[in-house]
Design an enzyme around this catalytic site. Structure first.
Site, PDB file in Angstrom:
ATOM      1  N   ASN A  56      10.089  -6.656   4.087  1.00 58.89           N
ATOM      2  CA  ASN A  56       9.033  -7.010   3.637  1.00 58.89           C
ATOM      3  C   ASN A  56       8.704  -6.431   2.385  1.00 58.89           C
ATOM      4  OD1 ASN A  56       6.716  -9.047   3.040  1.00 58.89           O
ATOM      5  ND2 ASN A  56       5.534  -7.667   4.197  1.00 58.89           N
TER       6      ASN A  56
ATOM      7  N   LEU B  50      -6.030 -14.198   0.588  1.00 62.26           N
ATOM      8  CA  LEU B  50      -6.668 -14.789  -0.431  1.00 62.26           C
ATOM      9  C   LEU B  50      -6.361 -14.623  -1.924  1.00 62.26           C
ATOM     10  CD1 LEU B  50      -9.140 -16.779  -1.096  1.00 62.26           C
ATOM     11  CD2 LEU B  50     -10.588 -14.673  -1.162  1.00 62.26           C
TER      12      LEU B  50
ATOM     13  N   SER C 256      -6.806  -1.129  10.696  1.00 58.67           N
ATOM     14  CA  SER C 256      -7.364  -2.015   9.790  1.00 58.67           C
ATOM     15  C   SER C 256      -8.509  -2.488  10.404  1.00 58.67           C
ATOM     16  CB  SER C 256      -6.466  -3.364  10.048  1.00 58.67           C
ATOM     17  OG  SER C 256      -6.975  -4.602   9.697  1.00 58.67           O
TER      18      SER C 256
ATOM     19  N   LEU D  44      13.135   1.592  11.899  1.00 58.82           N
ATOM     20  CA  LEU D  44      12.329   2.349  12.944  1.00 58.82           C
ATOM     21  C   LEU D  44      12.459   1.923  14.456  1.00 58.82           C
ATOM     22  CD1 LEU D  44       9.449   3.276  10.803  1.00 58.82           C
ATOM     23  CD2 LEU D  44      11.039   4.678  11.406  1.00 58.82           C
TER      24      LEU D  44
ATOM     25  N   LYS E   1      -2.690  -2.790  16.226  1.00 58.04           N
ATOM     26  CA  LYS E   1      -3.546  -1.731  15.822  1.00 58.04           C
ATOM     27  C   LYS E   1      -4.505  -0.932  16.606  1.00 58.04           C
ATOM     28  CE  LYS E   1      -1.743  -2.233  11.727  1.00 58.04           C
ATOM     29  NZ  LYS E   1      -0.797  -1.138  11.029  1.00 58.04           N
TER      30      LYS E   1
ATOM     31  N   TYR F  78      -1.332  -8.848  16.193  1.00 58.55           N
ATOM     32  CA  TYR F  78      -1.260  -8.083  15.104  1.00 58.55           C
ATOM     33  C   TYR F  78      -2.441  -6.945  15.249  1.00 58.55           C
ATOM     34  CZ  TYR F  78      -2.765  -6.074  10.697  1.00 58.55           C
ATOM     35  OH  TYR F  78      -3.140  -5.098   9.731  1.00 58.55           O
TER      36      TYR F  78
ATOM     37  N   ASN G 242      12.780  -0.694   5.931  1.00 56.87           N
ATOM     38  CA  ASN G 242      13.890  -1.526   6.158  1.00 56.87           C
ATOM     39  C   ASN G 242      13.977  -2.702   5.464  1.00 56.87           C
ATOM     40  OD1 ASN G 242      11.811  -3.193   7.037  1.00 56.87           O
ATOM     41  ND2 ASN G 242      12.498  -3.180   9.181  1.00 56.87           N
ATOM     42  N   LEU G 243      13.202  -2.497   4.329  1.00 53.69           N
ATOM     43  CA  LEU G 243      13.319  -3.885   3.355  1.00 53.69           C
ATOM     44  C   LEU G 243      13.053  -5.188   3.897  1.00 53.69           C
ATOM     45  CD1 LEU G 243      16.302  -2.351   1.093  1.00 53.69           C
ATOM     46  CD2 LEU G 243      13.997  -1.807   0.760  1.00 53.69           C
TER      47      LEU G 243
ATOM     48  N   ILE H 191       0.632  -1.156  -0.118  1.00 53.36           N
ATOM     49  CA  ILE H 191      -0.012  -0.061   0.070  1.00 53.36           C
ATOM     50  C   ILE H 191       0.954   1.268  -0.210  1.00 53.36           C
ATOM     51  CG2 ILE H 191      -1.912   1.339   1.091  1.00 53.36           C
ATOM     52  CD1 ILE H 191      -2.785  -1.615   2.437  1.00 53.36           C
TER      53      ILE H 191
HETATM   54  C1  WQD Z   1      -9.958 -13.272   3.351  1.00 47.70           C
HETATM   55  C2  WQD Z   1     -10.778 -14.495   3.402  1.00 47.70           C
HETATM   56  C3  WQD Z   1     -10.034 -16.645   4.553  1.00 47.70           C
HETATM   57  C4  WQD Z   1      -6.485 -17.388   2.207  1.00 47.70           C
HETATM   58  C5  WQD Z   1      -6.439 -10.116   7.045  1.00 47.70           C
HETATM   59  C6  WQD Z   1      -6.014  -9.229   8.236  1.00 47.70           C
HETATM   60  C7  WQD Z   1      -6.454  -7.694   7.723  1.00 47.70           C
HETATM   61  C8  WQD Z   1      -5.666  -7.345   6.695  1.00 47.70           C
HETATM   62  C9  WQD Z   1      -6.212  -8.004   5.402  1.00 47.70           C
HETATM   63  C10 WQD Z   1      -3.413  -6.359   6.949  1.00 47.70           C
HETATM   64  C11 WQD Z   1     -10.933 -15.409   4.733  1.00 47.70           C
HETATM   65  C12 WQD Z   1     -10.132 -16.895   3.135  1.00 47.70           C
HETATM   66  C13 WQD Z   1      -7.653 -16.818   2.898  1.00 47.70           C
HETATM   67  C14 WQD Z   1      -6.796 -18.881   1.696  1.00 47.70           C
HETATM   68  C15 WQD Z   1      -9.187 -18.689   2.252  1.00 47.70           C
HETATM   69  N1  WQD Z   1      -4.171  -7.245   6.806  1.00 47.70           N
HETATM   70  N2  WQD Z   1      -9.011 -17.458   2.601  1.00 47.70           N
HETATM   71  N3  WQD Z   1      -7.846 -19.283   1.782  1.00 47.70           N
HETATM   72  O1  WQD Z   1      -7.861 -12.265   7.043  1.00 47.70           O
HETATM   73  O2  WQD Z   1      -9.836 -11.091   5.935  1.00 47.70           O
HETATM   74  O3  WQD Z   1      -7.673  -9.882   6.877  1.00 47.70           O
HETATM   75  O4  WQD Z   1      -5.611  -9.460   5.577  1.00 47.70           O
HETATM   76  O5  WQD Z   1      -3.658  -5.194   6.973  1.00 47.70           O
HETATM   77  O6  WQD Z   1      -5.864  -6.923   8.912  1.00 47.70           O
HETATM   78  O7  WQD Z   1      -6.709  -9.536   9.268  1.00 47.70           O
HETATM   79  O8  WQD Z   1      -7.449 -11.734   4.675  1.00 47.70           O
HETATM   80  O9  WQD Z   1      -7.138 -12.622   2.364  1.00 47.70           O
HETATM   81  O10 WQD Z   1      -6.328 -13.619   4.782  1.00 47.70           O
HETATM   82  O11 WQD Z   1      -8.697 -13.863   4.129  1.00 47.70           O
HETATM   83  O12 WQD Z   1     -10.081 -18.992   2.064  1.00 47.70           O
HETATM   84  O13 WQD Z   1      -5.683 -19.502   1.074  1.00 47.70           O
HETATM   85  O14 WQD Z   1     -10.345 -15.565   2.654  1.00 47.70           O
HETATM   86  O15 WQD Z   1     -10.459 -17.636   5.274  1.00 47.70           O
HETATM   87  O16 WQD Z   1     -12.304 -15.491   4.866  1.00 47.70           O
HETATM   88  P1  WQD Z   1      -8.407 -11.343   6.277  1.00 47.70           P
HETATM   89  P2  WQD Z   1      -7.361 -13.027   4.072  1.00 47.70           P
END
Ligand code: WQD
Length: 339
Positions: free
Chosen positions: A35, A200, A125, A59, A154, A150, A32-33, A12
């Site tokens: 990630n 996902l 978040s 940082l 926040k 995590y 800091n590279l 982002i």
């Molecule tokens: C989304 C949906 C999973 C992977 C997290 C953090 C949030 C932000 C975004 C940083 C869920 C499903 C996922 C997979 C799956 N992070 N899923 N198979 O958990 O909503 O949010 O990431 O800012 O703070 O909490 O995102 O993409 O991990 O999951 O079925 O291999 O996809 O169960 O329902 P999430 P996600």
């Protein structure tokens, strides 16, 4: 006006640097590279034609932060992305998360609170809401006990900023992201998950390109229309633009309070199966997946009430889920073809 973007080579962060430069801001990036990679700078320059100032700096080193602000005494605007963000990893390594997400915030605020005025935008978040009782979620929804270290960082971060803003000249905006997806339309920058993606959409695109055998869908027995979890997937460029609007709000002293909070979402919830369908539509290929057990800590549903962001911040998402998936897929194909 020189703006500090911490974590500015991240997913982002880099998209926000592009939008800041497009609006004429001079940008200095601290990263800091851990990630991200310095190669992202090339992508930013390819889009805007402008090279941001980049300082590789951790940082967590308090003196390094102090020295930075001595060298850049004119920095009064900060957009703070730098943080660890893997929910699962935070459960296994809580102290790494408290050190990296909290100490760093404290060191930044210690510098800013010495200034006659300062503007601070915090990357928060929707995870702070936990499983909200009502959908869509608005900013006054109760903050639930964190489901992970995590998420706790926040929540604690928001509280620290609120307390410091009350007793200093810092004006702050907390931006609570829902689920950021996609990449810049130029495909010069995008999401670069290290190792096996936890999220996902990158897992879907890596499966689509053949890097992963199949997607595991974490549960299809939830109380939702198709049994899979619902989230609010928002294009990363829309999120980036919101940061510029929020910064301009602070610089132009349009903020009504010392600290304001806005949800950044589309206002539409999409299930995991709907995201898969969107991918299949934009890629023209079937996605191999299997339904497996639920993932610990997942909330059933989370999508944003966008009224405050639309009417007070004056920002609205432009991209659809399919456009987000199409940009994520285009980026995946480019990254793989370049390797
Ligand atoms: C989304 C949906 C999973 C992977 C997290 C953090 C949030 C932000 C975004 C940083 C869920 C499903 C996922 C997979 C799956 N992070 N899923 N198979 O958990 O909503 O949010 O990431 O800012 O703070 O909490 O995102 O993409 O991990 O999951 O079925 O291999 O996809 O169960 O329902 P999430 P996600």
């Amino acid at each position: 006006m020189k703006i500090l973007v911490t974590g500015g080579l991240g997913f982002i962060g880099s998209h926000t640097v592009v939008e800041l430069q497009n609006e004429g801001f001079e940008v200095v990036i601290i990263d800091n590279l851990s990630n991200s990679s310095e190669a992202v700078l090339k992508g930013i320059v390819a889009i805007t034609g402008k090279m941001p100032i980049f300082e590789k700096l951790d940082l967590r080193e308090k003196t390094a932060v102090q020295d930075f602000f001595k060298r850049h005494a004119d920095v009064t605007g900060v957009i703070h992305f730098a943080a660890s963000k893997a929910v699962g990893e935070s459960v296994e390594k809580p102290l790494l998360y408290y050190e990296n997400n909290i100490n760093t915030l404290i060191y930044l605020l210690q510098e800013l609170q010495q200034k006659p005025e300062a503007h601070f935008i915090f990357s928060s978040s929707c995870t702070v809401y936990g499983q909200a009782d009502t959908m869509p979620i608005n900013e006054s929804a109760p903050i639930q006990p964190a489901m992970s270290p995590y998420g706790n960082t926040k929540q604690i971060g928001e509280e620290i900023i609120t307390d410091v803003a009350k007793v200093s000249a810092i004006n702050a905006i907390l931006l609570r992201y829902f689920n950021p997806i996609g990449s810049h339309p130029s495909t010069e920058i995008g999401e670069l998950p290290i190792g096996v993606p936890q999220n996902l959409v990158p897992f879907i695109t890596q499966t689509g390109i053949g890097l992963r055998k199949e997607l595991s869908v974490y549960g299809a027995d939830y109380p939702t229309p198709d049994g899979t979890c619902v989230r609010d997937y928002i294009h990363v460029v829309d999120i980036a633009k919101a940061h510029v609007i929020a910064l301009q709000r602070l610089l132009n002293k349009k903020n009504l309070a010392k600290i304001e909070t806005f949800n950044l979402g589309t206002g539409t919830g999409s299930s995991v199966l709907e995201v898969i369908k969107a991918f299949e539509k934009v890629s023209g290929q079937k996605l191999p997946y299997k339904i497996v057990a639920r993932r610990e800590g997942d909330v059933v549903s989370a999508y944003a009430n966008t009224d405050k962001a639309n009417n007070v911040l004056g920002w609205k998402t432009k991209s659809t889920l399919e456009e987000g998936m199409a940009s994520a897929w285009k980026w995946e194909q480019k990254v793989r073809n370049n390797n």
